[in-house]
Scaffold this motif. Structure first.
Motif, PDB file in Angstrom:
ATOM      1  N   GLY A  58      39.996 -25.690  -6.246  1.00  0.00           N
ATOM      2  CA  GLY A  58      41.054 -24.769  -6.627  1.00  0.00           C
ATOM      3  C   GLY A  58      41.750 -24.177  -5.424  1.00  0.00           C
ATOM      4  O   GLY A  58      41.308 -24.349  -4.275  1.00  0.00           O
ATOM      5  N   ARG A  59      42.869 -23.492  -5.689  1.00  0.00           N
ATOM      6  CA  ARG A  59      43.642 -22.846  -4.640  1.00  0.00           C
ATOM      7  C   ARG A  59      44.023 -21.432  -5.072  1.00  0.00           C
ATOM      8  O   ARG A  59      44.197 -21.170  -6.267  1.00  0.00           O
ATOM      9  N   LEU A  60      44.133 -20.562  -4.084  1.00  0.00           N
ATOM     10  CA  LEU A  60      44.588 -19.191  -4.347  1.00  0.00           C
ATOM     11  C   LEU A  60      45.613 -18.821  -3.288  1.00  0.00           C
ATOM     12  O   LEU A  60      45.329 -18.916  -2.087  1.00  0.00           O
ATOM     13  N   ILE A  61      46.799 -18.446  -3.725  1.00  0.00           N
ATOM     14  CA  ILE A  61      47.898 -18.114  -2.814  1.00  0.00           C
ATOM     15  C   ILE A  61      48.406 -16.713  -3.132  1.00  0.00           C
ATOM     16  O   ILE A  61      48.567 -16.356  -4.309  1.00  0.00           O
ATOM     17  N   GLN A  62      48.638 -15.930  -2.104  1.00  0.00           N
ATOM     18  CA  GLN A  62      49.233 -14.604  -2.291  1.00  0.00           C
ATOM     19  C   GLN A  62      50.453 -14.460  -1.398  1.00  0.00           C
ATOM     20  O   GLN A  62      50.425 -14.831  -0.222  1.00  0.00           O
ATOM     21  N   LYS A  63      51.504 -13.930  -1.957  1.00  0.00           N
ATOM     22  CA  LYS A  63      52.723 -13.678  -1.191  1.00  0.00           C
ATOM     23  C   LYS A  63      52.609 -12.343  -0.480  1.00  0.00           C
ATOM     24  O   LYS A  63      52.564 -11.287  -1.108  1.00  0.00           O
ATOM     25  N   LEU A  64      52.539 -12.414   0.833  1.00  0.00           N
ATOM     26  CA  LEU A  64      52.434 -11.223   1.671  1.00  0.00           C
ATOM     27  C   LEU A  64      53.244 -11.434   2.944  1.00  0.00           C
ATOM     28  O   LEU A  64      53.386 -12.565   3.417  1.00  0.00           O
ATOM     29  N   ASN A  68      46.206  -8.911   5.329  1.00  0.00           N
ATOM     30  CA  ASN A  68      45.545  -7.621   5.471  1.00  0.00           C
ATOM     31  C   ASN A  68      44.601  -7.663   6.670  1.00  0.00           C
ATOM     32  O   ASN A  68      43.880  -8.645   6.862  1.00  0.00           O
ATOM     33  N   LYS A  69      44.584  -6.625   7.477  1.00  0.00           N
ATOM     34  CA  LYS A  69      43.830  -6.641   8.728  1.00  0.00           C
ATOM     35  C   LYS A  69      42.327  -6.750   8.525  1.00  0.00           C
ATOM     36  O   LYS A  69      41.626  -7.285   9.393  1.00  0.00           O
ATOM     37  N   SER A  70      41.812  -6.254   7.408  1.00  0.00           N
ATOM     38  CA  SER A  70      40.366  -6.267   7.202  1.00  0.00           C
ATOM     39  C   SER A  70      39.907  -7.262   6.150  1.00  0.00           C
ATOM     40  O   SER A  70      38.791  -7.770   6.208  1.00  0.00           O
ATOM     41  N   THR A  71      40.775  -7.571   5.159  1.00  0.00           N
ATOM     42  CA  THR A  71      40.349  -8.436   4.058  1.00  0.00           C
ATOM     43  C   THR A  71      41.214  -9.684   3.895  1.00  0.00           C
ATOM     44  O   THR A  71      40.975 -10.463   2.991  1.00  0.00           O
ATOM     45  N   TYR A  72      42.211  -9.856   4.735  1.00  0.00           N
ATOM     46  CA  TYR A  72      43.154 -10.979   4.671  1.00  0.00           C
ATOM     47  C   TYR A  72      44.015 -10.894   3.409  1.00  0.00           C
ATOM     48  O   TYR A  72      45.232 -10.859   3.486  1.00  0.00           O
ATOM     49  N   LEU A  73      43.393 -10.843   2.234  1.00  0.00           N
ATOM     50  CA  LEU A  73      44.112 -10.731   0.968  1.00  0.00           C
ATOM     51  C   LEU A  73      44.240  -9.270   0.550  1.00  0.00           C
ATOM     52  O   LEU A  73      43.499  -8.405   1.035  1.00  0.00           O
ATOM     53  N   GLY A  74      45.160  -9.024  -0.373  1.00  0.00           N
ATOM     54  CA  GLY A  74      45.247  -7.705  -0.976  1.00  0.00           C
ATOM     55  C   GLY A  74      44.080  -7.481  -1.920  1.00  0.00           C
ATOM     56  O   GLY A  74      43.367  -8.411  -2.310  1.00  0.00           O
ATOM     57  N   LYS A  75      43.881  -6.232  -2.333  1.00  0.00           N
ATOM     58  CA  LYS A  75      42.721  -5.882  -3.148  1.00  0.00           C
ATOM     59  C   LYS A  75      42.694  -6.658  -4.465  1.00  0.00           C
ATOM     60  O   LYS A  75      41.650  -7.176  -4.878  1.00  0.00           O
ATOM     61  N   GLY A  76      43.839  -6.758  -5.133  1.00  0.00           N
ATOM     62  CA  GLY A  76      43.882  -7.449  -6.418  1.00  0.00           C
ATOM     63  C   GLY A  76      43.541  -8.927  -6.302  1.00  0.00           C
ATOM     64  O   GLY A  76      42.757  -9.462  -7.099  1.00  0.00           O
ATOM     65  N   LEU A  78      41.856 -10.301  -3.937  1.00  0.00           N
ATOM     66  CA  LEU A  78      40.472 -10.430  -3.512  1.00  0.00           C
ATOM     67  C   LEU A  78      39.544 -10.380  -4.726  1.00  0.00           C
ATOM     68  O   LEU A  78      38.573 -11.143  -4.815  1.00  0.00           O
ATOM     69  N   GLU A  79      39.842  -9.485  -5.668  1.00  0.00           N
ATOM     70  CA  GLU A  79      39.067  -9.405  -6.909  1.00  0.00           C
ATOM     71  C   GLU A  79      39.227 -10.702  -7.716  1.00  0.00           C
ATOM     72  O   GLU A  79      38.263 -11.200  -8.316  1.00  0.00           O
ATOM     73  N   GLU A  80      40.442 -11.246  -7.717  1.00  0.00           N
ATOM     74  CA  GLU A  80      40.680 -12.497  -8.431  1.00  0.00           C
ATOM     75  C   GLU A  80      39.891 -13.649  -7.813  1.00  0.00           C
ATOM     76  O   GLU A  80      39.332 -14.501  -8.530  1.00  0.00           O
ATOM     77  N   LEU A  81      39.830 -13.681  -6.471  1.00  0.00           N
ATOM     78  CA  LEU A  81      39.066 -14.708  -5.778  1.00  0.00           C
ATOM     79  C   LEU A  81      37.589 -14.619  -6.143  1.00  0.00           C
ATOM     80  O   LEU A  81      36.925 -15.644  -6.363  1.00  0.00           O
ATOM     81  N   LEU A  82      37.078 -13.412  -6.228  1.00  0.00           N
ATOM     82  CA  LEU A  82      35.675 -13.217  -6.605  1.00  0.00           C
ATOM     83  C   LEU A  82      35.432 -13.676  -8.041  1.00  0.00           C
ATOM     84  O   LEU A  82      34.421 -14.339  -8.332  1.00  0.00           O
ATOM     85  N   ALA A  83      36.359 -13.351  -8.938  1.00  0.00           N
ATOM     86  CA  ALA A  83      36.206 -13.721 -10.350  1.00  0.00           C
ATOM     87  C   ALA A  83      36.220 -15.238 -10.548  1.00  0.00           C
ATOM     88  O   ALA A  83      35.590 -15.758 -11.479  1.00  0.00           O
ATOM     89  N   LEU A  84      36.931 -15.955  -9.685  1.00  0.00           N
ATOM     90  CA  LEU A  84      37.031 -17.409  -9.818  1.00  0.00           C
ATOM     91  C   LEU A  84      35.704 -18.129  -9.542  1.00  0.00           C
ATOM     92  O   LEU A  84      35.547 -19.297  -9.890  1.00  0.00           O
ATOM     93  N   GLN A  85      34.751 -17.428  -8.940  1.00  0.00           N
ATOM     94  CA  GLN A  85      33.457 -18.047  -8.677  1.00  0.00           C
ATOM     95  C   GLN A  85      32.772 -18.481  -9.963  1.00  0.00           C
ATOM     96  O   GLN A  85      32.120 -19.524 -10.017  1.00  0.00           O
ATOM     97  N   SER A  86      32.914 -17.674 -11.018  1.00  0.00           N
ATOM     98  CA  SER A  86      32.229 -17.973 -12.272  1.00  0.00           C
ATOM     99  C   SER A  86      32.794 -19.206 -12.966  1.00  0.00           C
ATOM    100  O   SER A  86      32.078 -19.911 -13.684  1.00  0.00           O
ATOM    101  N   THR A 106      33.910  -9.130   6.452  1.00  0.00           N
ATOM    102  CA  THR A 106      34.234  -8.402   5.217  1.00  0.00           C
ATOM    103  C   THR A 106      34.270  -9.345   4.026  1.00  0.00           C
ATOM    104  O   THR A 106      33.737  -9.034   2.951  1.00  0.00           O
ATOM    105  N   LEU A 107      34.888 -10.504   4.201  1.00  0.00           N
ATOM    106  CA  LEU A 107      34.998 -11.471   3.116  1.00  0.00           C
ATOM    107  C   LEU A 107      33.631 -12.033   2.728  1.00  0.00           C
ATOM    108  O   LEU A 107      33.331 -12.217   1.549  1.00  0.00           O
ATOM    109  N   GLU A 108      32.781 -12.306   3.703  1.00  0.00           N
ATOM    110  CA  GLU A 108      31.450 -12.826   3.403  1.00  0.00           C
ATOM    111  C   GLU A 108      30.614 -11.809   2.637  1.00  0.00           C
ATOM    112  O   GLU A 108      29.915 -12.148   1.679  1.00  0.00           O
ATOM    113  N   ASP A 109      30.697 -10.550   3.068  1.00  0.00           N
ATOM    114  CA  ASP A 109      29.942  -9.493   2.383  1.00  0.00           C
ATOM    115  C   ASP A 109      30.432  -9.304   0.953  1.00  0.00           C
ATOM    116  O   ASP A 109      29.639  -9.042   0.046  1.00  0.00           O
ATOM    117  N   PHE A 110      31.731  -9.426   0.737  1.00  0.00           N
ATOM    118  CA  PHE A 110      32.306  -9.196  -0.591  1.00  0.00           C
ATOM    119  C   PHE A 110      32.086 -10.384  -1.519  1.00  0.00           C
ATOM    120  O   PHE A 110      31.697 -10.213  -2.678  1.00  0.00           O
TER     121      PHE A 110
END
Length: 398
Positions: A58-64, A68-76, A78-86, A106-110
């Protein structure tokens, strides 16, 4: 905890390929400036993943405007990326840009999965394909230089570097000791590479004394350089439809009519977003390009991103200070062009690529390495750059 760059590759050979999700930022300003769309870039990233032995799920693209300096993606997102694991069941997330150490941690921990970026993926492929001692040294140096700023929070590296619990000095923190060990290894690798480089210089000095010119083939990865080398020299250099199928430079001798001869060198392919650390690590290999009398820039004319790939190669050549070096432009893989089915001749086909001809319009040759089309024309063009006839040793002794 997740990174095992020093000894093991990221995608070890298993029965089932490791599943990965590809992640990128869509910055319109960047696309306009470079000519690459985010989908083009992810397509190339997927090719890299396939070469490394993984599979994209799969692929995930965000228009920015910028990551983001700490998470690369925006908060929303990032939550979507986590949800796609299931649903996608991915075990690794690959980001199309180089991640900062903070972003990666940060991404590995999340996400609680392996997180790597384009640079780590390229290094993994390099580690798989390096065969010579020099190539292995260069890859290991690039890996260590990539790992050094990412040591914070890393404890498992000791087993990779060969150290252990008793290696700390009095009063030193573990992280400080880690960095010292890694820096010491980097220094040793640089010394070994310098030693190999000096041996190469001796070999090149011998070639200069004998008067044999060197011609280097450059080009975007998977442009068909190795196939062209095989076609011209009847050798068996590894040639696969994969990115970075060959890594170590290969040199072969070619003798033209009149006993004029030259050495043809196939160098490592270039790719966009190639970090300076990799370029520096492979400086000994790139010296073959610097020492050459002529460059042959091989372009996959069938690629939809041929123009952008050509610009990338020309930019790297310029960064190496070789922008003024004479070269021949080769439009390779012409057998895949649909225009040939209309039986158009070479000048007519060339007019279809006016945007590419701006680089070297007067020295452009059409070839197909697999069909052996245009090889004589290429050799004749090369011959115009060679010095006066040079008699081979065998001929001069007879």
């Amino acid at each position: 905890m997740w990174r095992r760059l020093i000894v093991k590759t990221l995608f070890e050979t298993v029965e089932k390929p490791e599943k990965a999700i590809l992640v990128a930022i869509d910055s319109r300003s960047q696309a306009i400036h470079s000519g690459w769309t985010v989908q083009d870039s992810l397509n190339e990233l997927e090719q890299l993943l396939t070469t490394a032995g993984g599979v994209s799920v799969g692929r995930l693209i965000q228009k920015l405007t910028q990551p983001n300096k700490s998470t690369y993606l925006g908060k929303g997102k990032l939550e979507e990326l986590l949800a796609l694991q299931s649903t996608l069941k991915y075990s690794v997330a690959i980001f199309d840009d180089e991640l900062t150490p903070v972003q990666q941690r940060t991404l590995e921990d999340f996400l609680e999965v392996k997180v790597i970026d384009r640079v780590a993926l390229i290094l993994d492929i390099f580690a798989r394909h390096a065969k010579t001692m020099e190539g292995k040294l260069q890859v290991e140096l690039a890996q260590h230089q990539y790992l050094l700023p990412r040591l914070a929070g890393q404890w498992s590296h000791l087993e990779r570097l060969g150290g252990g619990i008793g290696t700390r000095g009095p009063g030193e923190s573990q992280l400080e000791t880690d960095k010292q060990l890694l820096q010491q290894r980097i220094n040793r690798l640089k010394q070994n590479i310098d030693r190999v480089s000096r041996q190469r210089n001796l070999y090149r000095d011998k070639r200069r004394t004998r008067g044999i010119p060197v011609i280097a083939m450059v080009g975007y990865t998977n442009s068909g350089k190795s196939s062209l080398m095989n076609a011209l020299t009847k050798s068996k250099v590894l040639a696969e439809n994969k990115l970075f199928a060959t890594l170590d430079p290969t040199t072969r001798r070619i003798v033209l009519p009149g006993n004029r001869q030259f050495l043809l060198t196939d160098t490592v392919g270039f790719i966009k977003k190639l970090p300076p650390t990799i370029v520096k690590a492979f400086r000994a290999t790139l010296e073959e390009i610097t020492d050459s009398a002529l460059l042959i820039h091989v372009i996959d004319i069938n690629s939809r991103n041929a123009f952008e790939q050509c610009k990338t190669v020309e930019q790297i050549i310029g960064d190496l200070g070789l922008g003024e070096k004479p070269r021949i432009t080769v439009f390779n893989k012409i057998d895949l062009l649909p225009e040939l089915r209309e039986k158009k001749n070479e000048p007519e086909i060339l007019t279809m690529f006016d945007d590419l001809l701006q680089f070297q319009p007067s020295n452009t040759v059409l070839t197909s390495a697999t069909c052996r089309w245009g090889l004589n024309n290429l050799l004749e063009t090369i011959g115009r750059y060679l010095p006066e006839p040079y008699l081979s040793e065998e001929r001069s002794e007879s």
